[in-house]
Scaffold this motif. Structure first.
Motif, mmCIF file in Angstrom:
data_model
loop_
_atom_site.group_PDB
_atom_site.id
_atom_site.type_symbol
_atom_site.label_atom_id
_atom_site.label_comp_id
_atom_site.label_asym_id
_atom_site.label_seq_id
_atom_site.Cartn_x
_atom_site.Cartn_y
_atom_site.Cartn_z
ATOM 1 N N GLY A 127 0.506 -1.035 -0.253
ATOM 2 C CA GLY A 127 0.481 0.106 0.119
ATOM 3 C C GLY A 127 1.278 1.251 -0.148
ATOM 4 O O GLY A 127 0.647 2.361 -0.576
ATOM 5 N N LEU A 128 2.144 1.384 0.884
ATOM 6 C CA LEU A 128 2.986 2.574 1.082
ATOM 7 C C LEU A 128 3.236 2.446 -0.510
ATOM 8 O O LEU A 128 3.813 3.598 -1.099
ATOM 9 C CB LEU A 128 3.820 2.364 1.970
ATOM 10 C CG LEU A 128 3.447 2.878 3.397
ATOM 11 C CD1 LEU A 128 4.790 2.298 4.192
ATOM 12 C CD2 LEU A 128 3.104 3.676 3.361
ATOM 13 N N CYS A 129 3.499 1.483 -1.124
ATOM 14 C CA CYS A 129 4.369 1.399 -2.603
ATOM 15 C C CYS A 129 3.722 2.342 -3.185
ATOM 16 O O CYS A 129 4.013 2.778 -4.271
ATOM 17 C CB CYS A 129 5.389 0.071 -2.782
ATOM 18 S SG CYS A 129 6.024 -0.337 -2.061
ATOM 19 N N ARG A 130 2.630 1.761 -3.294
ATOM 20 C CA ARG A 130 1.162 1.887 -4.489
ATOM 21 C C ARG A 130 1.422 3.452 -4.034
ATOM 22 O O ARG A 130 1.214 4.704 -4.974
ATOM 23 C CB ARG A 130 0.078 1.136 -4.773
ATOM 24 C CG ARG A 130 -1.507 2.323 -4.668
ATOM 25 C CD ARG A 130 -0.891 2.082 -5.798
ATOM 26 N NE ARG A 130 -2.376 2.641 -6.736
ATOM 27 C CZ ARG A 130 -2.700 2.733 -7.866
ATOM 28 N NH1 ARG A 130 -1.718 2.636 -8.589
ATOM 29 N NH2 ARG A 130 -3.966 3.454 -8.282
ATOM 30 N N VAL A 131 1.039 4.296 -3.214
ATOM 31 C CA VAL A 131 1.129 5.808 -2.676
ATOM 32 C C VAL A 131 2.098 6.538 -2.824
ATOM 33 O O VAL A 131 1.654 7.561 -3.346
ATOM 34 C CB VAL A 131 0.679 5.708 -1.101
ATOM 35 C CG1 VAL A 131 0.534 7.517 -0.727
ATOM 36 C CG2 VAL A 131 -0.541 4.814 -0.826
ATOM 37 N N ALA A 132 3.218 6.227 -3.053
ATOM 38 C CA ALA A 132 4.592 6.924 -3.552
ATOM 39 C C ALA A 132 4.729 6.687 -4.760
ATOM 40 O O ALA A 132 4.717 7.360 -5.431
ATOM 41 C CB ALA A 132 5.537 6.178 -3.143
ATOM 42 N N ASP A 133 3.996 5.204 -5.283
ATOM 43 C CA ASP A 133 4.248 5.483 -6.774
ATOM 44 C C ASP A 133 2.901 6.918 -7.882
ATOM 45 O O ASP A 133 3.172 7.107 -8.526
ATOM 46 C CB ASP A 133 3.380 4.500 -7.587
ATOM 47 C CG ASP A 133 3.486 4.315 -8.836
ATOM 48 O OD1 ASP A 133 4.165 4.078 -9.315
ATOM 49 O OD2 ASP A 133 2.046 3.677 -9.131
ATOM 50 N N ASP A 134 1.780 6.889 -6.826
ATOM 51 C CA ASP A 134 0.504 7.303 -7.473
ATOM 52 C C ASP A 134 1.666 9.044 -7.410
ATOM 53 O O ASP A 134 1.557 10.009 -7.924
ATOM 54 C CB ASP A 134 -0.668 7.606 -6.602
ATOM 55 C CG ASP A 134 -1.665 6.695 -7.193
ATOM 56 O OD1 ASP A 134 -0.681 5.927 -8.533
ATOM 57 O OD2 ASP A 134 -2.575 6.088 -6.382
ATOM 58 N N ALA A 135 2.083 9.330 -5.991
ATOM 59 C CA ALA A 135 2.754 10.252 -5.408
ATOM 60 C C ALA A 135 3.591 11.208 -7.101
ATOM 61 O O ALA A 135 3.494 12.486 -7.031
ATOM 62 C CB ALA A 135 3.759 10.363 -4.394
#
Length: 68
Positions: free
Chosen positions: A12-20
């Motif tokens: 989930g953290l990787c997904r948020v960082a990717d979107d950012a």
């Protein structure tokens, strides 16, 4: 089972960082543009080959981490 919860949290953290990165920075916008139309991006001065190579290396790193 606590390991599974930690992995889901990390994903989930990787997904948020990717979107950012992809949607909020100039680097991400250029990267998405390289995938859409490399010829048009080349006229703006972005090095298409370097962007494609860096994406390939980074996705290979992430795939390796997922398999490790």
């Amino acid at each position: 089972m606590p390991v599974l919860g930690e992995l889901i949290f990390a994903a989930g953290l990787c997904r948020v960082a990717d979107d950012a990165v992809l949607f909020s920075t100039g680097f991400g916008i250029g990267l998405r543009a390289v995938g859409e139309n490399p010829a048009a991006v080349k006229t703006t001065g972005i090095f298409v080959d370097l962007a494609a190579l860096s994406c390939g290396i980074f996705t290979g790193f992430l795939a390796g981490m997922a398999g490790a």
